[in-house]
Each structure stands twice: as structure tokens, then as C-alpha cells.
Design a protein around this motif. Structure first.
Motif, PDB file in Angstrom:
ATOM      1  N   PHE A 112     -25.563  34.738 -52.753  1.00 54.53           N
ATOM      2  CA  PHE A 112     -26.091  35.881 -53.492  1.00 54.53           C
ATOM      3  C   PHE A 112     -27.301  36.488 -52.758  1.00 54.53           C
ATOM      4  O   PHE A 112     -27.451  37.713 -52.698  1.00 54.53           O
ATOM      5  CB  PHE A 112     -26.493  35.476 -54.909  1.00 54.53           C
ATOM      6  N   ARG A 113     -28.157  35.616 -52.224  1.00 55.19           N
ATOM      7  CA  ARG A 113     -29.308  36.120 -51.465  1.00 55.19           C
ATOM      8  C   ARG A 113     -28.843  36.850 -50.203  1.00 55.19           C
ATOM      9  O   ARG A 113     -29.326  37.937 -49.890  1.00 55.19           O
ATOM     10  CB  ARG A 113     -30.243  34.968 -51.089  1.00 55.19           C
ATOM     11  N   LYS A 114     -27.887  36.271 -49.493  1.00 56.35           N
ATOM     12  CA  LYS A 114     -27.368  36.918 -48.282  1.00 56.35           C
ATOM     13  C   LYS A 114     -26.692  38.248 -48.607  1.00 56.35           C
ATOM     14  O   LYS A 114     -26.664  39.157 -47.767  1.00 56.35           O
ATOM     15  CB  LYS A 114     -26.368  35.996 -47.578  1.00 56.35           C
ATOM     16  N   ALA A 115     -26.134  38.366 -49.805  1.00 55.22           N
ATOM     17  CA  ALA A 115     -25.492  39.616 -50.230  1.00 55.22           C
ATOM     18  C   ALA A 115     -26.505  40.712 -50.527  1.00 55.22           C
ATOM     19  O   ALA A 115     -26.122  41.873 -50.698  1.00 55.22           O
ATOM     20  CB  ALA A 115     -24.620  39.367 -51.455  1.00 55.22           C
ATOM     21  N   GLY A 116     -27.785  40.354 -50.611  1.00 53.38           N
ATOM     22  CA  GLY A 116     -28.814  41.334 -50.910  1.00 53.38           C
ATOM     23  C   GLY A 116     -29.096  41.506 -52.387  1.00 53.38           C
ATOM     24  O   GLY A 116     -29.849  42.395 -52.788  1.00 53.38           O
ATOM     25  N   ALA A 117     -28.495  40.642 -53.216  1.00 48.46           N
ATOM     26  CA  ALA A 117     -28.748  40.716 -54.661  1.00 48.46           C
ATOM     27  C   ALA A 117     -30.165  40.236 -54.962  1.00 48.46           C
ATOM     28  O   ALA A 117     -30.703  39.371 -54.277  1.00 48.46           O
ATOM     29  CB  ALA A 117     -27.731  39.875 -55.415  1.00 48.46           C
ATOM     30  N   LYS A 118     -30.736  40.783 -56.012  1.00 45.61           N
ATOM     31  CA  LYS A 118     -32.079  40.394 -56.435  1.00 45.61           C
ATOM     32  C   LYS A 118     -32.087  39.691 -57.790  1.00 45.61           C
ATOM     33  O   LYS A 118     -33.093  39.142 -58.202  1.00 45.61           O
ATOM     34  CB  LYS A 118     -32.995  41.626 -56.496  1.00 45.61           C
ATOM     35  N   TYR A 119     -30.955  39.763 -58.500  1.00 45.46           N
ATOM     36  CA  TYR A 119     -30.866  39.042 -59.771  1.00 45.46           C
ATOM     37  C   TYR A 119     -29.426  38.629 -60.022  1.00 45.46           C
ATOM     38  O   TYR A 119     -28.482  39.144 -59.398  1.00 45.46           O
ATOM     39  CB  TYR A 119     -31.426  39.857 -60.940  1.00 45.46           C
ATOM     40  N   VAL A 120     -29.260  37.664 -60.919  1.00 46.19           N
ATOM     41  CA  VAL A 120     -27.952  37.090 -61.242  1.00 46.19           C
ATOM     42  C   VAL A 120     -27.839  37.024 -62.759  1.00 46.19           C
ATOM     43  O   VAL A 120     -28.822  36.728 -63.446  1.00 46.19           O
ATOM     44  CB  VAL A 120     -27.811  35.671 -60.638  1.00 46.19           C
ATOM     45  N   VAL A 121     -26.650  37.315 -63.295  1.00 43.72           N
ATOM     46  CA  VAL A 121     -26.404  37.190 -64.740  1.00 43.72           C
ATOM     47  C   VAL A 121     -25.159  36.330 -64.931  1.00 43.72           C
ATOM     48  O   VAL A 121     -24.064  36.701 -64.494  1.00 43.72           O
ATOM     49  CB  VAL A 121     -26.215  38.567 -65.412  1.00 43.72           C
ATOM     50  N   LEU A 122     -25.317  35.188 -65.570  1.00 42.93           N
ATOM     51  CA  LEU A 122     -24.214  34.245 -65.805  1.00 42.93           C
ATOM     52  C   LEU A 122     -23.739  34.326 -67.243  1.00 42.93           C
ATOM     53  O   LEU A 122     -24.548  34.367 -68.176  1.00 42.93           O
ATOM     54  CB  LEU A 122     -24.696  32.819 -65.515  1.00 42.93           C
ATOM     55  N   THR A 123     -22.420  34.323 -67.447  1.00 46.75           N
ATOM     56  CA  THR A 123     -21.872  34.259 -68.805  1.00 46.75           C
ATOM     57  C   THR A 123     -22.064  32.846 -69.355  1.00 46.75           C
ATOM     58  O   THR A 123     -21.379  31.920 -68.940  1.00 46.75           O
ATOM     59  CB  THR A 123     -20.373  34.592 -68.825  1.00 46.75           C
ATOM     60  N   THR A 124     -22.988  32.682 -70.289  1.00 47.81           N
ATOM     61  CA  THR A 124     -23.239  31.355 -70.872  1.00 47.81           C
ATOM     62  C   THR A 124     -22.277  31.045 -72.012  1.00 47.81           C
ATOM     63  O   THR A 124     -22.004  29.886 -72.297  1.00 47.81           O
ATOM     64  CB  THR A 124     -24.669  31.251 -71.417  1.00 47.81           C
ATOM     65  N   LYS A 125     -21.779  32.090 -72.682  1.00 49.40           N
ATOM     66  CA  LYS A 125     -20.735  31.928 -73.697  1.00 49.40           C
ATOM     67  C   LYS A 125     -19.971  33.234 -73.790  1.00 49.40           C
ATOM     68  O   LYS A 125     -20.549  34.270 -74.130  1.00 49.40           O
ATOM     69  CB  LYS A 125     -21.313  31.595 -75.080  1.00 49.40           C
ATOM     70  N   HIS A 126     -18.694  33.189 -73.414  1.00 52.90           N
ATOM     71  CA  HIS A 126     -17.868  34.388 -73.561  1.00 52.90           C
ATOM     72  C   HIS A 126     -17.223  34.350 -74.944  1.00 52.90           C
ATOM     73  O   HIS A 126     -17.570  33.519 -75.795  1.00 52.90           O
ATOM     74  CB  HIS A 126     -16.836  34.483 -72.425  1.00 52.90           C
ATOM     75  N   HIS A 127     -16.278  35.260 -75.194  1.00 55.88           N
ATOM     76  CA  HIS A 127     -15.726  35.412 -76.543  1.00 55.88           C
ATOM     77  C   HIS A 127     -14.947  34.181 -77.003  1.00 55.88           C
ATOM     78  O   HIS A 127     -14.726  34.011 -78.211  1.00 55.88           O
ATOM     79  CB  HIS A 127     -14.827  36.641 -76.610  1.00 55.88           C
ATOM     80  N   ASP A 128     -14.518  33.333 -76.058  1.00 57.06           N
ATOM     81  CA  ASP A 128     -13.778  32.119 -76.451  1.00 57.06           C
ATOM     82  C   ASP A 128     -14.679  31.059 -77.068  1.00 57.06           C
ATOM     83  O   ASP A 128     -14.192  30.046 -77.584  1.00 57.06           O
ATOM     84  CB  ASP A 128     -13.006  31.543 -75.268  1.00 57.06           C
ATOM     85  N   GLY A 129     -15.999  31.273 -77.025  1.00 56.66           N
ATOM     86  CA  GLY A 129     -16.937  30.370 -77.698  1.00 56.66           C
ATOM     87  C   GLY A 129     -17.362  29.161 -76.903  1.00 56.66           C
ATOM     88  O   GLY A 129     -18.220  28.398 -77.351  1.00 56.66           O
TER      89      GLY A 129
END
Length: 442
Positions: A112-129
Motif C-alpha cells: 500500500f505504501r509503495k502504491a502511494g496510498a496514504k490511508y487504508v479502510v478495512l471492512t470490519t463487518k460487512h452485511h453478512d455480519g
């Protein structure tokens, strides 16, 4: 001393988008879960290209919606499921097959750092619960079942060790472990959503749990907020801002509140007057879809175009990856991230920490497209559509002298009545979009 917020709308409405979020421009979205095992969805449309009615939900291109796509009882995903797994094979039966045996969170963070991204958002709970963290409110989580690791905790530590901000996604309104009537149209997202006070308390407690445990820089709520607990929304927001001083939230709070608005594929609008974020997968799905190989994903030139167009219009790009169930990122996705990172190494000065320029995007001669960003007194001009080694481009309404951010290019400028005429030598298609810096150009 930072401001302390109280649980009233008057208080939380004073919150402003933090500078880090406005300036970072590019983040990584991650959809990874039980749905990564079947990894199936038909390739149909981008969200917003057709009405979100029965035709959409029974032909849903989002692999992470696999639960509902078989629950509707018809369509390509349902037929695939019956043929491959059988009618008695439930969605939860995939869970033991999700082992994440090759997952290395530090390698993800480095990429992610090599891609040039500055932030990350992870799905901690999707609609399946299913929770990707050890929640004290349910055993239906990744430490008790499946991978048997704290995915959120491990990835948060890895991401922050690379100097990136960590954000968390949470499906606030929908949890199919509480209410799983099939969704056939957009309004069912709300009408069939968890209708009980029990779920309202559960989701509130989990959202607060995520804030207190991981201190996410972005809290990315999805679909909406339970109607039964709307009165608790300002208290949650105040608590979040008090715990995370530079925290920021999206706009999926029943239309009652936002720091930034969202555009998902073709649904939603860019907004030059207010901060917004474009989110999308590299293909038509967020979750990993085995039907989307290298030829079905966004091309590198189109990806760079998407970033430049989004940033020039005052937005951030939140680009999704869909990892495989073993924890590896598909090679075709990694390839695009690294290509984008390589481009940003050269042109990032015109992307990061810039603002929306007064100059609107426009098409110059020969179909060349121009995009603009600004930083203090400097103007950055992105030029897309060059096809020859030597090019002459007129940039209307811009005067001064320009220098290129790519040292391998030779640029000569000439002021005319119409604007700046730029001669560019040394271009090749592997450079994609080039960026010029015009000093005192704004």
C-alpha cells in the motif's frame, strides 16, 4: 488543546474535515471475508449505470453480496451456487474454508505504501455480519472462527508502521445474522434492514467498540444507521471525535450528517465545493471475484486518469482490493497498485496536499485533456492524451513558465494571448499523464 465535543448536533456540526484527509488524496479499500471463498458474481454493470431494482439485485456484480445473491433465489449467483455446492450448502458453510493461511499483513502494508496510498479502510463487518475483529458482542468473528486471528488489529499495526492512516468500515444498517429477508430493490436495504432495538444497540456497541479499541482515522459507515437509535448518533460522533482527534466520517448516516460525501462507481456526484470520495473496485466487484481476471480490471491508464480527474475535482480516490481467501492479493491487482505508485513517485507533488483549482478540466487541441490542481501559489497542469514524442499543447488562460515533474522530459514555454503554449519533447506512452508545475500560476 483539542476541542471537546458533546452529544448534540450543534456540537458535532462544528467539526471540520481534518487537513490530513483533504491532503492525502489516495487510499486503499479492502473487502475480505467469507464471501472471498465462493468469489463469484456475474459481470453486469457499474453501480449507478442501471436502476437498483430486482434486475440489479438478482444479477449483482458485487461478490461481497453473495449471501443475498443466493438468498434471492434466482439469477446467475443462485444458479452457480446450486450447481457447484448444492441447495443445502449454506453461506456460513464457507466459513471453515476461509483460513487466511498465507496472509502477511506487513506485506500488504508495504504494498500500500509503495502504491502511494496514504490511508487504508478495512471492512470490519460487512452485511453478512461476520466480524474481522474479536468483538465482545458476538462469537461470529475471525478470532473464534475461520482465520482465528485478529485481522483488524494485525493490519492496523502493520499499516501504521508504514506511516499510513488506518480507517475502518462497518455495515451499520444491515446484518443478515439479525434479519435476512432477501433484498430485491434499493428501498429494501432500509425496509428489510434489522428492525429491532436489539440490533440498534448491538451495532451501536460494536461501532463504539471499534473506536475505543483501534482509534480509526476514518470511520466509514455503510448503507445507513438503525432508525431505532438515531438519537444516539450525535453522541457516537462526539465520542469518536473526542477519542480520535483527527477522525473523519463519510455520509452514510441516514442523510443526517457527514464530513465528506461518497461517490460509488457512477452513483453519487463530484463536488468541487465540499470534500468527497470516489470508491470503487478494480473491476465491477469489491470482494474477490474469480470471473474478473486481468483483462476485466481497470487499465493502468484509466486508473491514473481516475485518480487525476478525482483529485482535480476536489475528491479522494479510495481504490478497493479484493484479496483471495488465503490472504494473498491477486497479481493483477498488485500490478496496478505498483504501476500507480511508480507514476505517483514522479507526479505526486501535483496530487498530494493540493487543492481544487479555479481552472476547470477541459479538452485542448488534438483531444488532449487538461486537469488542474493548486498548492499555495503554484498551479499544476496534468496533460492526458499525448501520443507523440514531440507535442505542442496550448493551455488556455494560463500564463507564466512551467517545469515538468518528470526530469526525462524537455519542456519549453511560450506566452500567447490565448494562454501558455508548451512544447514537450521526450514523451512516451509509458509516462501516461504528465504533470507541469506553473509557478505563481494560480
Amino acid at each position: 488543546m483539542s476541542k471537546k465535543y458533546t452529544g448534540t448536533w450543534n456540537s458535532v456540526n462544528e467539526h471540520e474535515v481534518p487537513k490530513w484527509y483533504d491532503g492525502c488524496k489516495f487510499g486503499i479499500f479492502i473487502h475480505w471475508g467469507i464471501y472471498s471463498v465462493p468469489a463469484f458474481a456475474p459481470r453486469t454493470w457499474e453501480l449507478g449505470a442501471v436502476e437498483t431494482n430486482e434486475e440489479w439485485f438478482c444479477n449483482n456484480p458485487y461478490a461481497e453480496w453473495y449471501y443475498n445473491s443466493i438468498n434471492v433465489g434466482k439469477g446467475p449467483s443462485y444458479e452457480h451456487h446450486i450447481e457447484k455446492y448444492g441447495k443445502d450448502f449454506s453461506y456460513e458453510d464457507f466459513l471453515p474454508m476461509w483460513k487466511a493461511e498465507n496472509w502477511q499483513p506487513q506485506k500488504w502494508a508495504e504494498l500500500f505504501r509503495k502504491a502511494g496510498a496514504k490511508y487504508v479502510v478495512l471492512t470490519t463487518k460487512h452485511h453478512d455480519g461476520f466480524c474481522l475483529y474479536p468483538s465482545e458482542y458476538t462469537d461470529f468473528n475471525c478470532e473464534e472462527l475461520g482465520p482465528k486471528r485478529d485481522i483488524t488489529g494485525e493490519l492496523t499495526d502493520a499499516v501504521r508502521s508504514e506511516g499510513l492512516k488506518m480507517g475502518l468500515y462497518y455495515s451499520g444498517l444491515i446484518d443478515w445474522q439479525f434479519a435476512n429477508d432477501p433484498i430485491f430493490k434499493e428501498e429494501d436495504n432500509f425496509g428489510n434492514a434489522c428492525p429491532t432495538f436489539e440490533y440498534a444497540d448491538y451495532s451501536y456497541n460494536q461501532m463504539k467498540e471499534l473506536v475505543d479499541k483501534y482509534h480509526p482515522s476514518v470511520f466509514w459507515n455503510d448503507i445507513g444507521w438503525p432508525k431505532q437509535s438515531e438519537h444516539m448518533m450525535p453522541y457516537f460522533l462526539a465520542h469518536y471525535y473526542n477519542v480520535v482527534e483527527e477522525g473523519v466520517v463519510n455520509d452514510r448516516f441516514n442523510g443526517l450528517y457527514h464530513d465528506f460525501s461518497t461517490k460509488e462507481y457512477k452513483q453519487g456526484e463530484a463536488n468541487r465545493k465540499e470534500k468527497w470520495e470516489m470508491c470503487r473496485g478494480m473491476g465491477l466487484s469489491f470482494g474477490y471475484n474469480e470471473n474478473e481476471g486481468d483483462d476485466q480490471l481497470i487499465s493502468v491508464p484509466d486508473l491514473i486518469h481516475l485518480l487525476v480527474a478525482t483529485v482535480s475535482d476536489n475528491g479522494n480516490l479510495l481504490l478497493n482490493i479484493g484479496p483471495k481467501p488465503d490472504g494473498t492479493i491477486p497479481a493483477e491487482q498488485e500490478k496496478r497498485l505498483l504501476a500507480l505508485g511508480k507514476w505517483l513517485e514522479i507526479n505526486g507533488e501535483g496530487i498530494y496536499d493540493t487543492s481544487c483549482s479555479a481552472h476547470l478540466p477541459e479538452t485542448a487541441g488534438d483531444g488532449v485533456q487538461l486537469f488542474f490542481t493548486a498548492k499555495e501559489k503554484d498551479l499544476y497542469v496534468f496533460i492526458e492524451g499525448l501520443s507523440k514524442e514531440e507535442n505542442t499543447v496550448l493551455i488556455p488562460g494560463v500564463k507564466g513558465s512551467a517545469e515538468t515533474l518528470d526530469s526525462t522530459l524537455n519542456v519549453q514555454c511560450e506566452e500567447t494571448k490565448e494562454g501558455m503554449k508548451v512544447r514537450i519533447n521526450g514523451y512516451d506512452k509509458e509516462k501516461h499523464i504528465i504533470c507541469l508545475k506553473v509557478k505563481d500560476g494560480e
